[in-house]
Design an enzyme around this catalytic site. Structure first.
Site, PDB file in Angstrom:
ATOM      1  CB  ILE A 100     -17.599 -23.618  54.739  1.00  0.00           C
ATOM      2  CG1 ILE A 100     -18.448 -22.328  55.138  1.00  0.00           C
ATOM      3  CG2 ILE A 100     -17.551 -24.764  55.685  1.00  0.00           C
ATOM      4  CD1 ILE A 100     -19.501 -22.513  55.996  1.00  0.00           C
ATOM      5  CB  CYS A 101     -15.742 -21.216  58.387  1.00  0.00           C
ATOM      6  SG  CYS A 101     -15.029 -20.220  59.353  1.00  0.00           S
ATOM      7  CB  ALA A 102     -10.053 -21.837  58.408  1.00  0.00           C
ATOM      8  CB  SER A 147     -19.722 -20.802  52.341  1.00  0.00           C
ATOM      9  OG  SER A 147     -20.792 -20.158  52.704  1.00  0.00           O
TER      10      SER A 147
END
Length: 179
Positions: A100-102, A147
């Protein structure tokens, strides 16, 4: 056993939300520190006590590797050679991975996303190396779930629940969470 990996600078919302949501539906989710210390400080100064150290895990018992984002947390996970070898092995064996994210940049740097659909924190799409970048909160491509960031952490966790327990269980959980 689902293992959420922590490195210095991880995004607290993403890591804690995943473990919380998975435990609500009786999935065994644990924090694993890759720092050599069970106490790991997140990107916003919140320290989380990991359940295990990376060195103590038997990855044969691991059902999914989860990678929270945050900076520099995602870079610190990417730079951990032992973890990257486990991620590559999971990909080769078609075992589930979630980032998720980075953190999808880790999967991108390992070439795991080539030919797949994936998402990442907006503006970092170039890190998806060979993937079709999808601007959507959560993207599942077979055994890989990605995500976009802290605001999508609950949907990300629900996608993991759906992977293991089916759509109905995920939808019931979402309803109960008012998601």
């Amino acid at each position: 056993m689902i293992l959420v990996h922590l490195a210095q600078g991880f995004e607290e919302v993403e890591a804690i939300t995943v473990v919380d949501i998975l435990r609500r539906v009786d999935l065994s989710a644990y924090f694993v520190s890759v720092t050599g210390d069970k106490s790991v400080k997140g990107a916003h100064g919140i320290t989380v006590e990991a359940d295990y150290l990376f060195e103590d895990i038997d990855y044969e018992k691991c059902e999914m590797i989860v990678l929270p984002g945050g900076l520099p947390g995602a870079y610190n996970l990417r730079d951990h050679g032992g973890l990257c070898r486990k991620i590559a092995l999971f990909a080769e064996m078609k075992k589930p991975l979630a980032a998720i994210c980075a953190a999808p940049l880790i999967l991108g740097s390992l070439g795991i996303l080539a030919g797949r659909r994936a998402t990442i924190y907006p503006g970092m799409e170039d890190e998806l190396k060979g993937a079709e970048a999808i601007d959507f909160p959560v993207v599942r491509d077979n055994n890989i779930i990605t995500s976009q960031g802290p605001g999508t952490a609950m949907k990300f966790a629900v996608a993991i629940v759906k992977y293991f327990k089916g759509d109905k269980a995920g939808e019931e959980l979402s309803d109960g969470l008012l998601l």
